[in-house]
Design a protein around this motif. Structure first.
Motif: not given
Length: 888
Positions: A119, A158, A161-163, A166
């Motif tokens: 990505q 989303a 896929n990172l929160r 992190e």
């Protein structure tokens, strides 16, 4: 003053007609131009508004390396400095400004894993971001030396896929920056311009077999951007300025482009370079606008010239009706200046208010005023004021001036008159030559003389027609004299008399008819060329575009409801072409299509030399563009999807259906004649569709399934629709045709031509009415005498028809010749190709034009009969002989 007002009341009909024409001319000299400018400005703003932020915004970029990053400091204070350093009018047009310090886009690496298609993300510090976001999870960044913190949008979190909390690495070309996600945000206004270049987008992977990937932007603070830039060894500073399209007007394109060119040559900040496509967009719009303005000016000149002629006719009508009064004044010792002053005083009372009302109505029309508006309105006012006075004075100073009918004077034209007419013809001929040589707009604006060439040509043709008309009328009169009844003979004799009122109506009618037919011919020519351009771009009812389709996709689409047939087609740009006997490698666009399948879906025919080609020859016969044929006349080989195919030049053509009009070097190969191996078939990227009533969404879905099937063969895994690099699009020919008429100024041109056609028809009817009114007293006296000899009312109406039809026929014939000939004579100067996507334009005459002209002529005859009937009632013909009345 009271005497002037009494005379105005006494001759209110003639002076009211003159005032109405002056008011209408004052409005047409101001209002339509303002309305056209308003529509042009709306088209310009629409074109600019459709541009992406990278194209419409003016951005100054500075790439920094680690030694410079520490010394560069915060670039936000330079926003105002750079803005103030731009040349006018750019500073006042800026609606928003942002400073950006950005690292990336670079690969997102987590846990040390290397992916074949990672990505992409960028870490950005942007002014105004805090006010444009709200935190929905975590907190805002508070970076410190050695630690870069950032927040991420909810949709990007989303997708990547990172929160919150992190960490990940941005792996750029020269270094790696560590980023910690400390919060998730949502835009306060997702449609705000600040987000234009920060939206989550899908990008293609370097290897098509890997599908696609996401590209996102994370927001950090000033310390975080500098720290990340130092670690990644690359940081870009940008100063982005949003140009407010509402401040753009077409008359400012030149100065805006000059300011942009100056900023590109010498940026306001050292070390920066300007990035924008706004100047090229404005230049392209200006090019079409110049051609449109020339065409619009020709139509406006024709309408205003027709109105000027009508004003002169109305002035002559008013003076001729008062011929006896002026003769009596002269007999009693009145001077010529006295008569002129009487006419001027009366005109001032009615013409000046009418011109003011007309101009006021024009001013109230929305839009910008043209610089020539005030001179035009002043010219209309002066014409309305001076025409009655000047004509009365000129009439009164003639030695043979009497109060008798002017239409009985049959003097031969004087040498002075013939010289003037010859001068008009010479001016028209010279103008046509100059227009063909220089164009209507040579870069310094529209030349009034050259714009007036169509009017001069129509006037010259009317003068020639006026000199020719008596000969066929005399011949027709001699024939009519040998027939029963006197109506035809009397009518043709009246039409052939050298009345001084005859040349004016004929000239006005010719100009009006020529303007109407010119607008109709240009409209038909442009429409025909646009239809041809749409056919070249979309040779079937619709075309489906994509990345690559499976070979059986066309058959799948052909089975859909509403689809009659479908044909695959391949086009590839920058294909390598090796010419026989030459070591150099050329590049061209190649098109591969099965000609039989193409013929089943398209009404456009390919040359027989290509359609008749069959396999087995040494080389494939091909259609080659003329530019490429000059270098590859002997043929050679062309590379198609990794294989070389020998070809020979069978047909040379610059336009081929399916390739549009913007390709200079191309080769078209018939697939049925190519030695294509079964293990490596031609994979199409277009599907031509024929049908009526099919569902574009269903066609698009079937095409995407064909792309998924083709991708599955390459990657040997399940492919989701969102992974397609280029989702299929469906473009119908009707949509392509409509798009050509909706660009920028094109819509304005269509509206102007339609309005010009209607105005020309209306003014032509008005000219006929004035012609009838001018001769009404003389015809009334004649009819009164003929009634005593047994002439019926119906025969009286036929007498008018016989007298009027030759003038109408001559005007229609002469105006029609001028209107049809103008596009051919000055077509190269009109720039019509700017409105047809580059398709060459000939001269196309709509058959309905002839029907329209005949309809207007019929309406003119009906209107003339009605006007004659009203005039006869006003003249009280039954009392003319008994009382000897000579006035209205």
């Amino acid at each position: 003053m009271k005497a002037v007002l009494r005379r105005v009341r006494a001759y209110a009909g003639q002076l009211g007609l003159l005032a109405a024409l002056v008011g209408l001319a004052a409005f047409l000299a101001s209002g339509p131009a303002r309305l056209i400018n308003d529509q042009i400005d709306l088209g310009l703003r629409g074109d600019v508004g459709e541009l992406g932020s990278s194209a419409r915004d003016v951005t100054f970029s500075h790439n920094l390396e680690p030694p410079l990053i520490a010394r560069a400091g915060d670039g936000a204070p330079l926003l105002a400095t750079i803005r103030d350093g731009l040349r006018a009018p750019l500073p006042e047009m800026i609606d928003g400004a942002w400073f950006i310090a950005e690292v990336g886009p670079a690969a997102v690496v987590r846990g040390g894993r290397n992916e074949s298609c990672p990505q992409l993300a960028a870490a950005r510090r942007q002014t105004g971001a805090d006010e444009a976001t709200r935190i929905v999870d975590g907190r805002r960044p508070a970076s410190r030396a050695g630690r870069s913190e950032a927040i991420i949008g909810a949709d990007a979190a989303a997708a990547l896929n990172l929160r919150t909390g992190e960490k990940f690495a941005l792996a750029d070309r020269f270094g790696v920056a560590e980023i910690t996600v400390v919060g998730v945000f949502e835009p306060v206004d997702a449609a705000a311009p600040i987000w234009d270049d920060m939206r989550l987008v899908r990008a293609a992977c370097p290897d098509p077999r890997d599908g696609t990937r996401w590209r996102a932007v994370l927001l950090t603070d000033a310390v975080g951007a500098d720290t990340a830039g130092t670690d990644a060894e690359a940081l870009e500073h940008r100063w982005r300025y949003r140009i407010d399209e509402r401040a753009l007007t077409a008359d400012r394109i030149g100065e805006v482009n000059e300011a942009l060119a100056a900023a590109r040559r010498t940026p306001p900040a050292d070390g920066t370079s300007m990035l924008t496509s706004l100047d090229s967009t404005l230049a392209a719009f200006d090019q079409r606008l110049r051609a449109a303005r020339s065409l619009i000016a020709v139509v406006q000149a024709g309408i205003l010239a027709t109105l000027a002629g009508l004003i002169l006719l109305a002035a002559r009508l008013a003076v001729e009706r008062r011929r006896g009064e002026y003769a009596l004044l002269r007999a009693r010792g009145g001077s010529v200046p006295l008569i002129g002053r009487r006419g001027l005083a009366e005109a001032l009372v009615v013409v000046l208010p009418a011109a003011a009302l007309g101009w006021t109505a024009g001013i109230l029309t929305p839009g910008r005023a043209e610089p020539i508006e005030i001179p035009l309105v002043a010219g209309v006012l002066l014409l309305g004021l001076l025409a009655p006075a000047g004509y009365a004075a000129a009439l009164a100073r003639r030695p043979d001036f009497t109060g008798h009918r002017g239409d009985l004077i049959t003097a031969r034209p004087s040498p002075r008159q013939l010289t003037a007419e010859a001068s008009v013809v010479a001016l028209a001929a010279g103008g046509v030559y100059l227009v063909r040589l220089r164009g209507l707009d040579a870069g310094a604006g529209v030349d009034p003389y050259l714009i007036a060439v169509p009017v001069l040509l129509a006037l010259a043709v009317s003068l020639i027609a006026l000199r020719i008309m008596p000969f066929p009328l005399r011949w027709a009169g001699r024939i009519a004299a040998r027939t029963r009844g006197a109506v035809a003979f009397l009518g043709l004799s009246g039409a052939g008399r050298g009345s001084p009122l005859r040349s004016g109506p004929l000239a006005v009618l010719v100009i009006a008819v020529a303007t109407g037919i010119f607008t109709s011919t240009v409209t038909s020519t442009v429409d025909t060329a646009r239809s041809r351009a749409a056919e070249l771009a979309v040779p079937a009812d619709a075309i489906v575009d994509g990345y690559f389709f499976a070979p059986d996709t066309a058959a799948t689409i052909a089975a859909l409801p509403g689809v009659t047939a479908a044909a695959p087609m391949l086009t590839a740009s920058a294909a390598n072409v090796r010419v026989t006997g030459r070591p150099t490698i050329l590049q061209a666009q190649v098109m591969v299509v099965d000609t039989a399948a193409f013929a089943s879906v398209s009404s456009a025919a390919l040359p027989a030399a290509v359609t008749a080609a069959r396999p087995g020859g040494d080389a494939v016969p091909a259609i080659v563009s003329s530019h490429l044929a000059g270098q590859a006349a002997a043929g050679g080989t062309v590379e198609v999807q990794g294989r070389r195919y020998p070809f020979t030049t069978a047909v040379v053509s610059d336009l081929v259906p399916g390739l549009g009009t913007g390709v200079r070097d191309f080769i078209v190969l018939p697939q049925q004649a190519m030695a294509v191996p079964d293990f490596q078939p031609i994979v199409p990227n277009h599907i031509l569709v024929k049908g009526d009533g099919f569902d574009p969404q269903a066609v698009r879905a079937a095409a995407d399934q064909g792309q998924i099937a083709q991708m599955r063969q390459l990657v040997a895994r399940t492919i989701e629709p969102w992974e397609l690099t280029v989702p299929a699009t469906v473009l119908t020919r009707d949509a392509a045709r409509s798009a050509l008429a909706e660009r920028g100024v094109d819509g304005v041109l269509s509206v102007t031509f339609t309005a010009g056609l209607i105005a020309a028809a209306g003014l032509a009817l008005l000219a006929v009415a004035l012609t009838v009114l001018a001769g009404a007293p003389a015809r009334g006296r004649t009819l009164s005498r003929l009634r005593t000899m047994g002439l019926s009312a119906g025969q009286g109406r036929r007498l008018l028809v016989f007298e009027l039809v030759p003038v109408l026929a001559a005007a229609v014939l002469a105006g029609g010749v001028v209107g049809v000939a103008l596009p051919a004579l000055i077509g190269t100067a009109l720039g019509l190709a700017d409105f047809t996507a580059g398709v060459p334009t000939g001269v196309s005459v709509d058959p309905s034009t002839a029907a329209g002209v005949l309809g207007v002529a019929a309406l003119a005859v009906i209107a003339a009969l009605l006007v004659e009937n009203v005039a006869n009632r006003r003249l009280r013909l039954g009392t003319v002989l008994r009382l000897g009345e000579e006035q209205l």
